[in-house]
Design a protein around this motif. Structure first.
Motif, PDB file in Angstrom:
ATOM      1  N   ALA A   1      -4.219  11.918  -1.383  1.00  0.00           N
ATOM      2  CA  ALA A   1      -3.486  11.821  -1.131  1.00  0.00           C
ATOM      3  C   ALA A   1      -2.473  12.184  -2.197  1.00  0.00           C
ATOM      4  O   ALA A   1      -1.649  13.112  -1.844  1.00  0.00           O
ATOM      5  CB  ALA A   1      -2.937  10.093  -2.259  1.00  0.00           C
ATOM      6  N   VAL A   2      -2.739  12.189  -3.823  1.00  0.00           N
ATOM      7  CA  VAL A   2      -2.738  13.407  -4.801  1.00  0.00           C
ATOM      8  C   VAL A   2      -2.842  15.123  -4.620  1.00  0.00           C
ATOM      9  O   VAL A   2      -1.276  15.788  -4.676  1.00  0.00           O
ATOM     10  CB  VAL A   2      -2.922  13.184  -6.302  1.00  0.00           C
ATOM     11  CG1 VAL A   2      -2.769  11.928  -6.656  1.00  0.00           C
ATOM     12  CG2 VAL A   2      -4.795  12.859  -5.992  1.00  0.00           C
TER      13      VAL A   2
ATOM     14  N   THR B   1       3.118  13.288  -8.186  1.00  0.00           N
ATOM     15  CA  THR B   1       2.437  12.199  -7.579  1.00  0.00           C
ATOM     16  C   THR B   1       3.182  10.708  -8.146  1.00  0.00           C
ATOM     17  O   THR B   1       3.479  10.794  -9.001  1.00  0.00           O
ATOM     18  CB  THR B   1       1.087  11.756  -7.984  1.00  0.00           C
ATOM     19  OG1 THR B   1       0.365  12.503  -6.836  1.00  0.00           O
ATOM     20  CG2 THR B   1       0.750  10.394  -7.950  1.00  0.00           C
TER      21      THR B   1
ATOM     22  N   THR C   1       6.547  11.958   2.337  1.00  0.00           N
ATOM     23  CA  THR C   1       5.613  11.544   1.206  1.00  0.00           C
ATOM     24  C   THR C   1       4.162  10.468   2.284  1.00  0.00           C
ATOM     25  O   THR C   1       4.246  10.331   3.192  1.00  0.00           O
ATOM     26  CB  THR C   1       7.249   9.344   1.558  1.00  0.00           C
ATOM     27  OG1 THR C   1       8.616  10.103   0.753  1.00  0.00           O
ATOM     28  CG2 THR C   1       5.837   8.539   0.660  1.00  0.00           C
ATOM     29  N   THR C   2       3.416  10.659   0.835  1.00  0.00           N
ATOM     30  CA  THR C   2       2.212  10.491   1.528  1.00  0.00           C
ATOM     31  C   THR C   2       2.294   8.999   1.031  1.00  0.00           C
ATOM     32  O   THR C   2       2.634   8.404  -0.955  1.00  0.00           O
ATOM     33  CB  THR C   2       1.317  11.442   1.346  1.00  0.00           C
ATOM     34  OG1 THR C   2       2.103  12.503   1.713  1.00  0.00           O
ATOM     35  CG2 THR C   2      -0.251  11.426   1.444  1.00  0.00           C
ATOM     36  N   VAL C   3       1.395   8.263   1.655  1.00  0.00           N
ATOM     37  CA  VAL C   3       0.859   7.040   0.416  1.00  0.00           C
ATOM     38  C   VAL C   3      -0.522   6.765   0.705  1.00  0.00           C
ATOM     39  O   VAL C   3      -1.248   6.761   1.069  1.00  0.00           O
ATOM     40  CB  VAL C   3       1.818   6.340   0.886  1.00  0.00           C
ATOM     41  CG1 VAL C   3       3.178   6.039   0.682  1.00  0.00           C
ATOM     42  CG2 VAL C   3       1.823   5.097   2.395  1.00  0.00           C
ATOM     43  N   TRP C   4      -0.683   5.990  -0.230  1.00  0.00           N
ATOM     44  CA  TRP C   4      -2.091   5.572  -0.457  1.00  0.00           C
ATOM     45  C   TRP C   4      -2.180   4.217  -1.741  1.00  0.00           C
ATOM     46  O   TRP C   4      -1.248   3.892  -2.685  1.00  0.00           O
ATOM     47  CB  TRP C   4      -3.390   6.105  -1.778  1.00  0.00           C
ATOM     48  CG  TRP C   4      -4.802   5.534  -1.671  1.00  0.00           C
ATOM     49  CD1 TRP C   4      -5.037   6.051  -0.791  1.00  0.00           C
ATOM     50  CD2 TRP C   4      -5.203   4.742  -2.669  1.00  0.00           C
ATOM     51  NE1 TRP C   4      -6.351   5.635  -1.014  1.00  0.00           N
ATOM     52  CE2 TRP C   4      -6.123   4.672  -2.531  1.00  0.00           C
ATOM     53  CE3 TRP C   4      -4.644   4.781  -3.736  1.00  0.00           C
ATOM     54  CZ2 TRP C   4      -7.257   4.202  -3.110  1.00  0.00           C
ATOM     55  CZ3 TRP C   4      -5.582   3.987  -5.154  1.00  0.00           C
ATOM     56  CH2 TRP C   4      -6.552   3.872  -4.844  1.00  0.00           C
TER      57      TRP C   4
ATOM     58  N   ALA D   1      -3.095   8.229   3.565  1.00  0.00           N
ATOM     59  CA  ALA D   1      -3.758   9.004   2.678  1.00  0.00           C
ATOM     60  C   ALA D   1      -5.408   8.344   2.923  1.00  0.00           C
ATOM     61  O   ALA D   1      -5.403   7.068   2.488  1.00  0.00           O
ATOM     62  CB  ALA D   1      -3.905   9.513   1.519  1.00  0.00           C
TER      63      ALA D   1
ATOM     64  N   ALA E   1      -1.813  15.937  -1.793  1.00  0.00           N
ATOM     65  CA  ALA E   1      -0.726  16.271  -0.227  1.00  0.00           C
ATOM     66  C   ALA E   1       1.020  16.813  -1.238  1.00  0.00           C
ATOM     67  O   ALA E   1       1.966  17.533  -0.316  1.00  0.00           O
ATOM     68  CB  ALA E   1      -0.597  15.067   0.070  1.00  0.00           C
ATOM     69  N   SER E   2       0.616  16.538  -2.557  1.00  0.00           N
ATOM     70  CA  SER E   2       2.451  16.559  -3.557  1.00  0.00           C
ATOM     71  C   SER E   2       2.486  17.059  -4.128  1.00  0.00           C
ATOM     72  O   SER E   2       0.752  16.697  -5.247  1.00  0.00           O
ATOM     73  CB  SER E   2       2.573  15.188  -3.078  1.00  0.00           C
ATOM     74  OG  SER E   2       3.047  14.863  -1.914  1.00  0.00           O
TER      75      SER E   2
ATOM     76  N   THR F   1       3.997  11.687  -3.240  1.00  0.00           N
ATOM     77  CA  THR F   1       2.529  11.132  -3.236  1.00  0.00           C
ATOM     78  C   THR F   1       2.977   9.592  -3.678  1.00  0.00           C
ATOM     79  O   THR F   1       4.040  10.115  -5.386  1.00  0.00           O
ATOM     80  CB  THR F   1       1.954  11.127  -3.708  1.00  0.00           C
ATOM     81  OG1 THR F   1       1.095  12.151  -2.725  1.00  0.00           O
ATOM     82  CG2 THR F   1       0.394  10.828  -3.175  1.00  0.00           C
TER      83      THR F   1
END
Length: 296
Positions: free
Chosen positions: A61-62, A68, A34-37, A55, A64-65, A12
């Motif tokens: 977001a956090v 971070t 890759t998750t983004v915020w 997210a 998800a992975s 993330t």
């Protein structure tokens, strides 16, 4: 891919300013989920088009992975995100690698907060510009638990370049960062001042730059020499005593002020050299200044 799930490793990224975006792109290009915020909505549209997961909140977001990566302007900004109750709860048992820039004390304070909340914490610093991310030219520094760094090293390697773990003291990466920024900004300030002096004498920047690069080429050897002198406390002035250095500094001051150019920075530098001389160290080298400015 993980052996158990055959799914891509997940990461993330919090913060989508220029550097955060570059980090996210590098992770995506490496095939990581890759998750983004970002606090300001809408900055992730092109990243989503490249495969990122957007997210709706930092907590989402956090969650998800397992890792971070935070990259915001400073620790005021990172604290404002990480220390929210929902985010802290979602981070419990997960790892934060904070690549935001700030001072060592803030890194240690954040690490203490993380420990109290069951968050695994690495601190870090990015020493090269956005254009180097994902290439061989990037330089990344980390500090904190070595085992934790080793656990996430493979994912962080997707950012390209060199990655160096500096030790268990979580503030060490930030200490390197501010010291290296000191070198950069002092040198940059000196060059811009020199450009002003050259222009006052009718010398263009294009004419001057090659000679300035010649001066810059001398510096690596001087850095090594000064570092050794400072570590050993020898401060050798055999080749260039500080009395000679102070004289040349005075020339810069006088030439600047004759053209109405602010010479306050060089006046400070000359003043430090004069203090060394006044304390009876006139035959020492310029590196003796390190003791004067630390009050030793």
């Amino acid at each position: 891919m993980t052996a158990q799930t055959d799914q891509p490793a997940a990461v993330t990224v919090l913060g989508l300013g220029p550097m955060g975006r570059a980090l996210a792109v590098a992770f995506l290009d490496a095939g990581l989920r890759t998750t983004v915020w970002n606090r300001t909505p809408g900055r992730d549209i092109d990243l989503v088009a490249r495969g990122a997961v957007s997210a709706s909140s930092a907590a989402e977001a956090v969650a998800a992975s397992p890792l971070t990566v935070v990259c915001v302007v400073n620790y005021d900004a990172s604290d404002a995100v990480l220390r929210q109750d929902a985010v802290a709860a979602a981070l419990k048992g997960r790892t934060v690698a904070n690549l935001s820039a700030d001072i060592p004390e803030r890194a240690r304070d954040t690490a203490e907060w993380a420990d109290r909340h069951g968050v695994r914490y690495l601190d870090g610093a990015i020493m090269t510009p956005t254009t180097t991310i994902g290439t061989d030219d990037g330089v990344f520094l980390y500090s904190g638990p070595e085992e934790l760094y080793g656990e996430h090293r493979a994912v962080l390697a997707a950012l390209g370049g060199t990655h160096t773990h500096l030790g268990e003291d979580v503030g060490r990466a930030a200490a390197y960062d501010v010291a290296l920024l000191d070198v950069f900004w002092t040198a940059t300030a000196g060059f811009t001042h020199a450009l002003a002096m050259a222009r006052a004498e009718g010398i263009t920047g294009a004419e001057f730059a090659p000679f300035a690069q010649g001066i810059a080429a001398i510096l690596p050897e001087l850095f090594t020499e000064f570092a050794a002198d400072t570590d050993a406390g020898t401060y050798s002035g055999e080749l260039n005593p500080i009395t000679s250095s102070a004289s040349t500094m005075a020339h810069v001051v006088h030439a600047s002020e004759a053209h109405g150019i602010d010479a306050s920075l060089m006046r400070v530098i000359e003043g430090q050299a004069r203090r060394v001389i006044a304390r009876g160290h006139g035959t020492d080298g310029y590196s003796r200044v390190t003791e004067v400015i630390t009050g030793r």
